[in-house]
Design an enzyme around this catalytic site. Sequence first.
Site, PDB file in Angstrom:
ATOM      1  N   CYS A  56      10.384 -38.631  -1.492  1.00  0.00           N
ATOM      2  CA  CYS A  56      10.562 -39.120  -0.452  1.00  0.00           C
ATOM      3  C   CYS A  56      10.530 -38.810   0.927  1.00  0.00           C
ATOM      4  O   CYS A  56       9.679 -37.497   0.937  1.00  0.00           O
ATOM      5  CB  CYS A  56      12.608 -39.093   0.034  1.00  0.00           C
ATOM      6  SG  CYS A  56      12.918 -39.079   1.578  1.00  0.00           S
TER       7      CYS A  56
ATOM      8  N   THR B 248      11.549 -40.728   3.601  1.00  0.00           N
ATOM      9  CA  THR B 248      12.784 -40.836   4.761  1.00  0.00           C
ATOM     10  C   THR B 248      13.059 -40.131   6.364  1.00  0.00           C
ATOM     11  O   THR B 248      12.782 -40.247   7.216  1.00  0.00           O
ATOM     12  CB  THR B 248      13.910 -41.502   4.091  1.00  0.00           C
ATOM     13  OG1 THR B 248      13.966 -42.357   3.121  1.00  0.00           O
ATOM     14  CG2 THR B 248      15.872 -41.774   4.968  1.00  0.00           C
TER      15      THR B 248
ATOM     16  N   GLY C  77      19.415 -35.862  -5.251  1.00  0.00           N
ATOM     17  CA  GLY C  77      18.233 -35.011  -4.612  1.00  0.00           C
ATOM     18  C   GLY C  77      18.058 -34.460  -4.136  1.00  0.00           C
ATOM     19  O   GLY C  77      19.188 -33.764  -4.070  1.00  0.00           O
TER      20      GLY C  77
ATOM     21  N   GLY D 149      14.980 -36.001 -10.011  1.00  0.00           N
ATOM     22  CA  GLY D 149      14.039 -36.786 -10.775  1.00  0.00           C
ATOM     23  C   GLY D 149      12.727 -35.716 -10.615  1.00  0.00           C
ATOM     24  O   GLY D 149      12.213 -36.027 -12.105  1.00  0.00           O
TER      25      GLY D 149
ATOM     26  N   SER E 123      10.057 -46.113  -3.371  1.00  0.00           N
ATOM     27  CA  SER E 123       9.857 -46.875  -1.969  1.00  0.00           C
ATOM     28  C   SER E 123       8.388 -46.590  -1.311  1.00  0.00           C
ATOM     29  O   SER E 123       8.398 -46.785  -0.209  1.00  0.00           O
ATOM     30  CB  SER E 123      10.666 -46.582  -0.818  1.00  0.00           C
ATOM     31  OG  SER E 123      11.871 -46.933  -0.992  1.00  0.00           O
TER      32      SER E 123
ATOM     33  N   GLY F 266       8.198 -43.207   0.746  1.00  0.00           N
ATOM     34  CA  GLY F 266       8.490 -42.514  -0.648  1.00  0.00           C
ATOM     35  C   GLY F 266       6.550 -41.940  -0.737  1.00  0.00           C
ATOM     36  O   GLY F 266       6.198 -43.012  -0.347  1.00  0.00           O
TER      37      GLY F 266
ATOM     38  N   CYS G 288      28.089 -19.688 -14.997  1.00  0.00           N
ATOM     39  CA  CYS G 288      29.828 -20.208 -15.040  1.00  0.00           C
ATOM     40  C   CYS G 288      29.900 -18.334 -15.474  1.00  0.00           C
ATOM     41  O   CYS G 288      31.147 -17.908 -15.365  1.00  0.00           O
ATOM     42  CB  CYS G 288      29.888 -20.721 -16.246  1.00  0.00           C
ATOM     43  SG  CYS G 288      29.522 -22.422 -16.148  1.00  0.00           S
ATOM     44  N   THR G 289      29.548 -17.430 -16.678  1.00  0.00           N
ATOM     45  CA  THR G 289      29.553 -16.304 -16.776  1.00  0.00           C
ATOM     46  C   THR G 289      29.895 -15.251 -16.061  1.00  0.00           C
ATOM     47  O   THR G 289      30.051 -14.059 -14.979  1.00  0.00           O
ATOM     48  CB  THR G 289      28.820 -15.736 -17.550  1.00  0.00           C
ATOM     49  OG1 THR G 289      27.382 -15.677 -17.407  1.00  0.00           O
ATOM     50  CG2 THR G 289      28.597 -16.394 -19.121  1.00  0.00           C
TER      51      THR G 289
HETATM   52  P1  5GP Z   1      14.152 -35.396  -6.527  1.00  0.00           P
HETATM   53  O1  5GP Z   1      15.561 -34.865  -7.860  1.00  0.00           O
HETATM   54  O2  5GP Z   1      12.550 -35.775  -7.309  1.00  0.00           O
HETATM   55  O3  5GP Z   1      14.111 -34.441  -5.101  1.00  0.00           O
HETATM   56  O4  5GP Z   1      14.517 -37.153  -5.825  1.00  0.00           O
HETATM   57  C1  5GP Z   1      15.107 -37.998  -6.931  1.00  0.00           C
HETATM   58  C2  5GP Z   1      16.143 -39.381  -5.728  1.00  0.00           C
HETATM   59  O5  5GP Z   1      15.143 -39.245  -4.753  1.00  0.00           O
HETATM   60  C3  5GP Z   1      16.486 -40.341  -6.503  1.00  0.00           C
HETATM   61  O6  5GP Z   1      17.240 -40.246  -7.363  1.00  0.00           O
HETATM   62  C4  5GP Z   1      16.334 -40.857  -5.426  1.00  0.00           C
HETATM   63  O7  5GP Z   1      17.419 -40.482  -4.847  1.00  0.00           O
HETATM   64  C5  5GP Z   1      15.420 -40.789  -4.073  1.00  0.00           C
HETATM   65  N1  5GP Z   1      13.904 -41.360  -4.110  1.00  0.00           N
HETATM   66  C6  5GP Z   1      12.973 -42.026  -4.890  1.00  0.00           C
HETATM   67  N2  5GP Z   1      12.475 -42.865  -4.598  1.00  0.00           N
HETATM   68  C7  5GP Z   1      12.357 -42.113  -3.317  1.00  0.00           C
HETATM   69  C8  5GP Z   1      11.321 -42.681  -2.295  1.00  0.00           C
HETATM   70  O8  5GP Z   1      10.906 -43.402  -2.072  1.00  0.00           O
HETATM   71  N3  5GP Z   1      12.509 -43.217  -0.844  1.00  0.00           N
HETATM   72  C9  5GP Z   1      13.125 -42.093  -0.558  1.00  0.00           C
HETATM   73  N4  5GP Z   1      13.794 -41.566   0.293  1.00  0.00           N
HETATM   74  N5  5GP Z   1      14.100 -41.041  -2.046  1.00  0.00           N
HETATM   75  C10 5GP Z   1      13.869 -41.646  -2.911  1.00  0.00           C
END
Ligand code: 5GP
Length: 369
Positions: free
Chosen positions: A192, A194, A226, A248, A290, A310, A336-337
């Site tokens: 990401c 953002t 995320g 992800g 994105s 992204g 949990c343990t």
């Molecule tokens: P990760 O597990 O890789 O840290 O995060 C996965 C999450 O990143 C996804 O489920 C989604 O919410 C977010 N995500 C996926 N693609 C993009 C992107 O292009 N831009 C942003 N801002 N978030 C993304």
Amino acid sequence: MTQLLSETYLDYSDILIKPKMGINLNSRKEVVLERVFKFKHGQTRTGLGVFNANMSTVGNFAVAKKLLAKGMFATIHKHYSVNEIGNFLNQCKSENVSVENLFITIGLRNFEEQIQKLKDLESKYNWNSSQNICIDAPNFYIPKALDVLVKVRHEFPDSVIMVGNIASGDICLKLLDYADIIKCGIGSGSACLTRKQTGCGTPMVTLILECADIAHSVNGHICADGGIVDIGDICKAFCLNADFVMAGGMFAGTDEADGEIVEKQYQTNELIDGRAVVQIKRFKQYYGMSSEYANNKFAGGMCNYKTSEGRELQIPYTGSLDKVLQDINGGIASCCTYIGASSVKHMAKCATLIQVHNQLNKVFEKYSV
Ligand code: 5GP
């Protein structure tokens, strides 16, 4: 007036779960990983609340099938056609893999077509409208998102509906009038941009506490999406009262994730018979939904009023997804343990979380093989 909140918002790396005396559990085998979820709008599901992200790299059929077979939850991304999803459902049926915990993703763009896609799945294939839908938007604050949610709930009154993403508690109650699960997390994802491009985002730990508190007050559920770097972060999310966790990057290096394995050769400092030793490392592509790459692939290029939020990455190849899933089960059971929780459901009740300056000992990090 502009407000600057002085409370420090925390992320997974700022906290640890404190081991402590609790009920007597002699073995991780005694821990109950699955949980019964009774959703706000009527449905019940059972499983371990771990999802793959609804991204085209890891929200694919191969990853989804393995998570479902392991008793977890799964999403599939929004770019699959009706026939592709239908064939997948048939395949799961023939292999005795339950699709009860499978969420089919739709986006906001052309949402009428996407609603039609779900109706076609119902009329032509083995899907029924009491199953699960994920409505995905990077920014669920835009008014259109609520409009789409209201329409989807109207069309599919019996479905479990997960929506997101959001990153504050204030919007949760409004969404839960129609949704069952709120996906929380903006800017935490490993692919990401953002936070860099917009300066917006909320660290996960404080966000989970805030959203879970509000959602649970009306029998809603939340999914922490995320920022999962280690399996310990999944444990932390459950201890903070997240009902579900979505990841992800954790799945993106596996055989089952979409994309080819890329091999790269590196010359090392070692010499054998006077010749430099070459090391081969393997990688897989992972990209944000994105990213410019995803926009080119699925939306015919970047619009001229947008910036890419992204990125495209090559991340280390990690082998079979089975190993990752086994480690997830093992890590959660072990957590949990340490805190005396007999089941995942009890983790939040049993946990004491501590704020720390130093989470991990990284002294030999560069020597890891
Ligand atoms: P990760 O597990 O890789 O840290 O995060 C996965 C999450 O990143 C996804 O489920 C989604 O919410 C977010 N995500 C996926 N693609 C993009 C992107 O292009 N831009 C942003 N801002 N978030 C993304």
